[in-house]
Write a protein that holds these residues in place. Structure first.
Motif, PDB file in Angstrom:
ATOM      1  N   GLY A 249       1.200  -1.954   4.778  1.00 22.12           N
ATOM      2  CA  GLY A 249      -0.239  -2.027   5.009  1.00 22.12           C
ATOM      3  C   GLY A 249      -0.787  -0.697   5.491  1.00 22.12           C
ATOM      4  N   ASN A 407       3.036  10.613  -2.947  1.00 21.59           N
ATOM      5  CA  ASN A 407       3.893   9.583  -2.344  1.00 21.59           C
ATOM      6  C   ASN A 407       5.061  10.243  -1.638  1.00 21.59           C
ATOM      7  OD1 ASN A 407       6.513   9.466  -4.101  1.00 21.59           O
ATOM      8  ND2 ASN A 407       4.792   9.826  -5.465  1.00 21.59           N
ATOM      9  N   GLY A 427      12.889   1.506   4.226  1.00 20.83           N
ATOM     10  CA  GLY A 427      12.198   1.116   2.993  1.00 20.83           C
ATOM     11  C   GLY A 427      10.714   1.417   2.985  1.00 20.83           C
ATOM     12  N   THR A 429       7.384   3.650   2.224  1.00 19.14           N
ATOM     13  CA  THR A 429       6.849   4.715   1.379  1.00 19.14           C
ATOM     14  C   THR A 429       5.414   4.958   1.807  1.00 19.14           C
ATOM     15  OG1 THR A 429       8.203   4.045  -0.493  1.00 19.14           O
ATOM     16  CG2 THR A 429       6.295   5.358  -1.008  1.00 19.14           C
ATOM     17  N   ILE A 431       1.761   6.398   0.622  1.00 18.59           N
ATOM     18  CA  ILE A 431       1.025   6.884  -0.540  1.00 18.59           C
ATOM     19  C   ILE A 431      -0.445   7.096  -0.194  1.00 18.59           C
ATOM     20  CG2 ILE A 431       2.598   5.704  -2.121  1.00 18.59           C
ATOM     21  CD1 ILE A 431       0.336   3.878  -2.885  1.00 18.59           C
ATOM     22  N   LEU A 477      -1.568   4.409   3.842  1.00 23.96           N
ATOM     23  CA  LEU A 477      -0.947   3.198   3.311  1.00 23.96           C
ATOM     24  C   LEU A 477       0.573   3.317   3.390  1.00 23.96           C
ATOM     25  CD1 LEU A 477      -0.941   0.485   1.864  1.00 23.96           C
ATOM     26  CD2 LEU A 477      -1.006   1.726  -0.301  1.00 23.96           C
ATOM     27  N   VAL A 478       1.163   2.355   4.072  1.00 28.83           N
ATOM     28  CA  VAL A 478       2.616   2.314   4.204  1.00 28.83           C
ATOM     29  C   VAL A 478       3.123   1.165   3.338  1.00 28.83           C
ATOM     30  CG1 VAL A 478       4.545   1.962   5.797  1.00 28.83           C
ATOM     31  CG2 VAL A 478       2.493   3.176   6.573  1.00 28.83           C
ATOM     32  N   GLY A 479       3.975   1.513   2.382  1.00 30.01           N
ATOM     33  CA  GLY A 479       4.554   0.477   1.541  1.00 30.01           C
ATOM     34  C   GLY A 479       5.769  -0.124   2.215  1.00 30.01           C
ATOM     35  N   GLY A 480       5.869  -1.419   2.214  1.00 31.51           N
ATOM     36  CA  GLY A 480       7.018  -2.076   2.836  1.00 31.51           C
ATOM     37  C   GLY A 480       7.097  -3.512   2.370  1.00 31.51           C
ATOM     38  N   ARG A 481       7.551  -4.383   3.237  1.00 33.03           N
ATOM     39  CA  ARG A 481       7.713  -5.793   2.830  1.00 33.03           C
ATOM     40  C   ARG A 481       6.887  -6.716   3.721  1.00 33.03           C
ATOM     41  NH1 ARG A 481      14.019  -6.611   0.973  1.00 33.03           N
ATOM     42  NH2 ARG A 481      13.967  -4.970  -0.557  1.00 33.03           N
TER      43      ARG A 481
ATOM     44  N   SER B 245      -1.809  -7.297   0.183  1.00 35.70           N
ATOM     45  CA  SER B 245      -0.358  -7.277   0.387  1.00 35.70           C
ATOM     46  C   SER B 245       0.233  -8.674   0.252  1.00 35.70           C
ATOM     47  CB  SER B 245      -0.028  -6.731   1.790  1.00 35.70           C
ATOM     48  OG  SER B 245      -0.466  -5.406   1.905  1.00 35.70           O
ATOM     49  N   GLU B 390       4.946   6.030  -9.231  1.00 36.23           N
ATOM     50  CA  GLU B 390       4.685   7.318  -8.590  1.00 36.23           C
ATOM     51  C   GLU B 390       5.839   7.705  -7.696  1.00 36.23           C
ATOM     52  OE1 GLU B 390       1.092   5.606  -6.948  1.00 36.23           O
ATOM     53  OE2 GLU B 390      -0.004   7.225  -7.908  1.00 36.23           O
ATOM     54  N   SER B 403      11.425   1.600  -3.160  1.00 32.66           N
ATOM     55  CA  SER B 403      10.148   1.646  -2.466  1.00 32.66           C
ATOM     56  C   SER B 403       9.350   2.714  -3.187  1.00 32.66           C
ATOM     57  CB  SER B 403      10.360   2.009  -0.987  1.00 32.66           C
ATOM     58  OG  SER B 403       9.128   1.989  -0.309  1.00 32.66           O
ATOM     59  N   ILE B 404       8.358   2.309  -3.947  1.00 33.34           N
ATOM     60  CA  ILE B 404       7.745   3.243  -4.893  1.00 33.34           C
ATOM     61  C   ILE B 404       6.276   2.897  -5.110  1.00 33.34           C
ATOM     62  CG2 ILE B 404       8.405   1.861  -6.937  1.00 33.34           C
ATOM     63  CD1 ILE B 404       9.185   4.565  -8.268  1.00 33.34           C
ATOM     64  N   GLY B 405       5.452   3.899  -5.279  1.00 36.26           N
ATOM     65  CA  GLY B 405       4.039   3.689  -5.565  1.00 36.26           C
ATOM     66  C   GLY B 405       3.860   3.196  -6.993  1.00 36.26           C
ATOM     67  N   GLN B 407       0.832   1.791 -10.186  1.00 37.75           N
ATOM     68  CA  GLN B 407      -0.518   1.541 -10.669  1.00 37.75           C
ATOM     69  C   GLN B 407      -0.425   0.597 -11.864  1.00 37.75           C
ATOM     70  OE1 GLN B 407      -3.061   4.982 -11.104  1.00 37.75           O
ATOM     71  NE2 GLN B 407      -1.930   6.160  -9.578  1.00 37.75           N
ATOM     72  N   ASP B 421      -4.470   0.466  -8.042  1.00 36.90           N
ATOM     73  CA  ASP B 421      -3.748   1.662  -7.583  1.00 36.90           C
ATOM     74  C   ASP B 421      -3.590   1.584  -6.064  1.00 36.90           C
ATOM     75  OD1 ASP B 421      -6.211   2.390  -6.556  1.00 36.90           O
ATOM     76  OD2 ASP B 421      -6.364   4.277  -7.663  1.00 36.90           O
ATOM     77  N   ARG B 422      -3.032   2.597  -5.457  1.00 30.58           N
ATOM     78  CA  ARG B 422      -2.782   2.659  -4.013  1.00 30.58           C
ATOM     79  C   ARG B 422      -2.011   1.422  -3.512  1.00 30.58           C
ATOM     80  NH1 ARG B 422      -8.801   3.513  -2.696  1.00 30.58           N
ATOM     81  NH2 ARG B 422      -8.900   2.822  -4.843  1.00 30.58           N
ATOM     82  N   VAL B 423      -0.987   1.059  -4.231  1.00 30.47           N
ATOM     83  CA  VAL B 423      -0.077   0.018  -3.748  1.00 30.47           C
ATOM     84  C   VAL B 423       1.353   0.517  -3.889  1.00 30.47           C
ATOM     85  CG1 VAL B 423      -1.627  -1.870  -4.400  1.00 30.47           C
ATOM     86  CG2 VAL B 423       0.184  -1.159  -5.969  1.00 30.47           C
ATOM     87  N   THR B 424       2.240  -0.098  -3.141  1.00 27.29           N
ATOM     88  CA  THR B 424       3.657   0.224  -3.307  1.00 27.29           C
ATOM     89  C   THR B 424       4.443  -1.052  -3.588  1.00 27.29           C
ATOM     90  OG1 THR B 424       4.270  -0.071  -0.999  1.00 27.29           O
ATOM     91  CG2 THR B 424       3.449   2.099  -1.617  1.00 27.29           C
ATOM     92  N   ASN B 426       8.201  -2.914  -3.227  1.00 29.48           N
ATOM     93  CA  ASN B 426       9.391  -2.829  -2.391  1.00 29.48           C
ATOM     94  C   ASN B 426      10.350  -3.954  -2.738  1.00 29.48           C
ATOM     95  OD1 ASN B 426      11.189  -2.714  -0.084  1.00 29.48           O
ATOM     96  ND2 ASN B 426       9.630  -1.379   0.814  1.00 29.48           N
ATOM     97  N   THR B 427      11.566  -3.584  -3.149  1.00 27.09           N
ATOM     98  CA  THR B 427      12.593  -4.577  -3.429  1.00 27.09           C
ATOM     99  C   THR B 427      13.940  -3.857  -3.438  1.00 27.09           C
ATOM    100  OG1 THR B 427      13.265  -6.346  -4.954  1.00 27.09           O
ATOM    101  CG2 THR B 427      12.450  -4.338  -5.962  1.00 27.09           C
ATOM    102  N   HIS B 461       7.741  -7.372  -3.341  1.00 25.85           N
ATOM    103  CA  HIS B 461       6.797  -7.135  -2.241  1.00 25.85           C
ATOM    104  C   HIS B 461       5.822  -6.033  -2.645  1.00 25.85           C
ATOM    105  CE1 HIS B 461       9.164  -9.488   0.685  1.00 25.85           C
ATOM    106  NE2 HIS B 461      10.172  -9.087  -0.073  1.00 25.85           N
ATOM    107  N   SER B 463       2.555  -3.821  -1.231  1.00 30.50           N
ATOM    108  CA  SER B 463       1.697  -3.478  -0.078  1.00 30.50           C
ATOM    109  C   SER B 463       0.487  -2.728  -0.582  1.00 30.50           C
ATOM    110  CB  SER B 463       2.448  -2.583   0.903  1.00 30.50           C
ATOM    111  OG  SER B 463       3.576  -3.246   1.396  1.00 30.50           O
ATOM    112  N   GLY B 464      -0.669  -3.132  -0.102  1.00 28.31           N
ATOM    113  CA  GLY B 464      -1.867  -2.447  -0.540  1.00 28.31           C
ATOM    114  C   GLY B 464      -2.878  -2.311   0.579  1.00 28.31           C
TER     115      GLY B 464
END
Lengths: 481, 464
Positions: A249, A407, A427, A429, A431, A477-481, B245, B390, B403-405, B407, B421-424, B426-427, B461, B463-464
């Motif tokens: 988030g 990123n 984990g 990221t 962006i 924005l932090v990517g996670g779970r 998210s 990304e 864990s990667i951006g 679109q 866009d602007r999401v990642t 995760n798995t 997963h 995240s946005g």
């Protein structure tokens, strides 16, 4: 020409031959002709799986020829050094533009093209203090370092399942000469130690690494505290093995110092190279003089830091390196430039033209790029965040200069709760977009540190340092779970 | 004979100056003789030469032109069982002799390895059509005209295209040569041509870049098609917004599925397993994925970039089932890892002149499914269709972490709702293999050695 180290004949072409080649460029209508001759010796030993896995050495050799017609770049490179072949390449390049008007005839000298200026040698101020030239030292002297690193990492925990340690050195002999009469040579010596430590438990695996690098001689390996790097990597691998996943988030993020500077490198540094600006492929095109960052932010690209991994005595167009202030108190001051980029964008030359090797035409690139130290202690920066992420150590990242989208991976992260560092998380990221992040850097710490990395772009992979003090970014924005 | 050659080479009046550049074939002969003279009874030598030409255009003009010719040679020799490596791009007798001496001295540092170098063997009689002599006649003029056409079409296709900052056309060819002390001597040639562009679309302050390129063994490209694709890819993502998210079913487009899967090639290499760097260790013969997952390493597909008849150590190529119906069949071996496990090498060694032998897939082929892309996109009440990834720094082949951006597009009720866009994402890759819910019936048209269809995966997963 015998070199001072008794290593044999230096690889460079004779001046008379160079003069003939430069004149050939002129004769075919080029406004500017440049020759870049390089011999680079790589040597490394790697220790993995408790064995000397490889010991290798190699020599890269080649010549790059650049013709400029205005700002149009024509580039050829080859590993062959015979004059006839090089003249053919110059011909082929020039003919790629169609027939040459007013060309000077190679044998009669008739024609309207100007004569190339006579070559004048330039002596660089020697800023490199190389005590031990790696080319004069046997690779067996790297073994002790690698064994000590392996043992230190393995003794940290029974969870350490694999260690890969490597010591590598690179020495380049460079000649640059051009139709402006420049003739300058340089010897570039770099050494780097890598350690990668794998921790394993219950089917989970985590790998952590350290990779210090310097522009120094073999003395770097002899004085290196390999145990400390091995210990740091092992400790991180074990700690992160049992870390939970970060909840994704938007949140405030505190970036650790040192390699955390990769955020500025990716998100902003690449966008401040004239190579992107001249193609209108940078969102910072036309923004010189504008406030593009928070007033706390001053960013510098410095090629002169002694012994630093990203330092260069001269750039790859033969211009002396310098310290360039890119952003001062949030205001964009200039771009990093090369000859063509400076001409097209109107900024001054900054000694930033770089290339991986003779196989690439030089373009503006970073050297040692960092956000200057601010006034806050790291504890103050952390204490300012109620809930967020502490990205203590970042992994790599990438950016699209045309859109500013970047990123990064967080290699070592922690939850911040009530201004305090809490549990480790993996984990993550990060962006976002460079221009949006710069104004959000609201606190800058006083603990500036630099860290070595390799940067890949259109002129290849080059050694650079990234750096910053501890920073607070208000929202990312932090990517996670 | 061997030593006299060297004396002749180094003698002051030999007529063969030590600084005279040799052809790759002569250099291979010289290094072979010099290796034996040093005392190495086992060695292998890789040499290569490549040529390329290309140009980049911007705003109707050629911005840069490039012409190249590179060559080099690498040797691996054995002092008893200890290997030593060295390489050089200087093909003079002096430099080659020094390279062999370097390798010989390195062979006193390394630990012993068990390796059986291959003997000459007949190669499969398949015409892979990797070299097209007609490409030699593609001129700078041809490339420039094609590039200008690409730019012109891109700019007039959509008024939101403000700029084409990246546009290039190039062709290249190369040949490689491999010889070993058992008499193996193989050569191969290949050539290819490519053209592509990156177009930037702008709508207000919002910018997106679309990239599309074509490459192959013949210069028969459709400029309209290439330019339109780049424009479409830029425009379609304008004004994208993040997703809330949560966990989503995700359809990875066949544009990006090869990127995801190829990042996790190395866990299938025996060397990674032997060194504790693979989570597939101990899984041979076991299910590692859903039964619909079938993975083949296929070196025999004509025209493809991953095709070859012999591998980087001179072992004849083979088509290999790596995963069949979700069950892991074999790892990929080179000479060293095969000897260690007591199995035959699988013809999957990779090696250039400047590096030691590694392992690699030939063409990485994931079998197509029988659903259409539309069927995958409408299989769930909602899904995230990913068309762009990304970075890859947050992905680890060892741990399987992804864990990667990303679109793409949000789909709900089978309809495209908005660009994302602007999401990642995760798995973990090894979890993902068991969360696959279907493959489409098509690969992307890219000139790539990795082919994976569109793939629907559950529970990613976002995240946005």
């Amino acid at each position: 020409m015998e070199d001072s180290l008794g290593l044999g004949i230096l690889p460079f072409m004779e001046q008379e031959k160079a003069q003939r080649l430069l004149q050939a460029g002129r004769d075919r209508g080029a406004d500017f002709t440049e020759l870049f001759e390089e011999e680079t010796r790589h040597a490394s030993v790697s220790y993995k799986d408790k064995k000397v896995e490889s010991a290798t050495a190699g020599t890269d050799y080649g010549i790059g020829i650049r013709l400029l017609f205005g700002t149009e770049v024509l580039y050829a490179h080859t590993s062959k050094d015979d004059e006839e072949h090089l003249l053919k390449l110059i011909d082929a390049l020039a003919q790629s533009r169609g027939p040459v008007v007013g060309a000077r005839h190679p044998s009669t000298g008739s024609g309207t093209m100007p004569v190339s200026k006579p070559i004048v040698g330039v002596q660089l101020e020697n800023r490199q203090r190389i005590v031990l030239d790696p080319r004069t030292i046997g690779q067996e002297r790297k073994l002790d370092l690698l064994l000590r690193a392996d043992q230190a990492a393995r003794s940290f925990s029974k969870k350490i399942s694999q260690v890969n340690a490597r010591a590598g050195d690179v020495v380049s002999e460079i000649l640059i000469c051009n139709s402006d009469g420049l003739w300058v040579t340089d010897t570039r010596t770099r050494c780097r130690f890598h350690i990668s430590v794998t921790a394993e438990e219950g089917g989970e695996i985590f790998v952590a690494g350290e990779a210090p690098g310097v522009q120094r001689g073999f003395e770097f390996f002899e004085g290196l505290d390999a145990e400390r790097y091995a210990h740091d990597a092992a400790e991180r691998a074990v700690r992160m093995l049992s870390a939970g996943y970060v909840k994704g988030g938007k949140m405030p993020v505190v970036m650790g110092n040192g390699f955390g500077g990769v955020i500025f490198h990716e998100a902003c540094g690449h966008l401040l190279e004239t190579e992107g600006v001249r193609h209108k492929a940078s969102v910072f095109t036309g923004k010189i003089g504008e406030q593009i960052a928070h007033s706390e932010v001053t960013a510098i690209d410095d090629g002169l830091i002694e012994g630093s991994w990203g330092s260069i005595q001269m750039d790859d167009e033969g211009r002396p390196s310098e310290k360039t202030t890119l952003i001062e108190n949030g205001v964009l001051k200039t771009y990093m430039s090369d000859r063509v980029g400076a001409e097209e964008t109107g900024v001054v030359l900054s000694g930033s033209a770089r290339r991986e090797s003779y196989q690439y035409a030089p373009v503006s690139r970073m050297r040692n790029t960092y956000i200057a130290a601010g006034k806050h202690t790291p504890a103050e920066v952390l204490a300012s965040v109620e809930d967020g992420l502490y990205a203590k150590k970042l992994g790599g990242g990438s950016v699209n200069p045309a859109t500013g989208e970047f990123n990064f991976a967080v290699e070592e992260g922690y939850v911040i709760r009530h201004g305090q560092i809490a549990e480790a998380v993996r984990g993550a990221t990060l962006i976002g977009k460079g221009p949006e992040i710069l104004p959000l850097i609201s606190m800058v710490g006083n603990d500036l540190e630099l860290a070595a990395g390799m940067c890949g772009a259109s002129s290849g992979s080059i050694p650079v340092n990234v750096g910053q003090p501890t920073l607070r970014v208000d929202s990312i924005l932090v990517g996670g779970r | 004979m061997i030593s006299s050659t060297l004396r002749q080479a180094q003698g002051p009046d030999s007529g063969h100056p030590i600084n005279q550049t040799l052809s790759p074939a002569d250099a291979v002969d010289f290094v072979s003789e010099e290796s034996r003279r040093q005392g190495a009874d086992r060695f292998d030598i890789v040499a290569g030469e490549s040529e390329s030409m290309g140009l980049e255009l911007f705003e109707g003009k050629v911005k840069s032109t490039e012409l190249s010719n590179s060559r080099g040679i690498g040797v691996r020799l054995f002092r008893g069982k200890r290997p030593g490596f060295a390489f050089t791009e200087r093909m003079t007798r002096e430099a080659l002799a020094r390279t062999v001496a370097d390798a010989w001295s390195h062979a006193s540092l390394t630990d012993e390895v068990e390796i059986d170098l291959p003997h000459p063997a007949p190669l499969p009689e398949i015409d892979l059509r990797l070299f097209n002599p007609d490409l030699e006649s593609v001129s700078f003029e041809d490339m420039k005209n094609f590039g200008l056409k690409l730019e012109e079409i891109a700019l007039k296709t959509d008024s939101r295209i403000e700029n084409v900052p990246y546009l290039g056309v190039s062709r290249g060819s190369g040949f490689s040569m491999l010889r070993n002390s058992n008499g193996v001597f193989y050569q191969s040639r290949q050539s290819s041509v490519s053209a592509g562009l990156g177009a930037v679309a702008k709508d207000g302050e919002n910018k997106k870049m679309g990239v599309y390129s074509k490459a192959g063994r013949s210069f028969e490209f459709d400029a309209e098609f290439i330019a339109h694709k780049a424009v479409e890819r830029a425009v379609e993502l304008l004004n994208a917004s993040p997703l809330e998210s949560g966990t989503y079913p995700v359809v990875f487009s066949n544009r990006v599925s090869p990127q995801i899967f190829s990042m996790f090639s190395s866990p299938f290499f025996a060397e990674a397993v032997q060194k504790g760097q693979s989570r597939l260790s101990g899984k041979l013969g076991q299910s590692i994925a859903v039964p619909e997952f079938n993975l083949v390493s296929d070196p025999f597909i004509p025209l493809m970039p991953g095709s070859y008849l012999f591998d980087g150590e001179g072992v004849a190529a083979r088509k290999l089932d790596i995963v069949r119906d979700g069950v892991l069949q074999t790892f990929l071996y080179n000479l060293e890892s095969a000897k260690k496990d007591g199995v035959a090498p699988t013809g999957t060694a990779s090696r250039g002149y400047s590096g030691k032998a590694g392992t690699g897939f030939a063409n990485y082929m994931v079998r197509k499914g029988n659903q259409t892309l539309d069927e995958l996109l409408t299989a769930n009440p909602r899904c995230f269709y990913v068309v762009k990834l990304e970075g890859g720094s947050g992905c680890s082949a060892v741990s399987g972490e992804i864990s990667i951006g990303a679109q793409g597009f949000f789909y709900e009720g089978g309809k495209r709702i908005h660009a994302v866009d602007r999401v990642t994402l995760n798995t973990n890759f090894f979890d993902l293999l068991n969360l696959i819910r279907g493959f489409s019936d098509s690969y992307s048209d890219s000139f790539s050695s990795v082919k994976v269809p569109d793939v629907l995966v559950d529970n990613i997963h976002v995240s946005g």
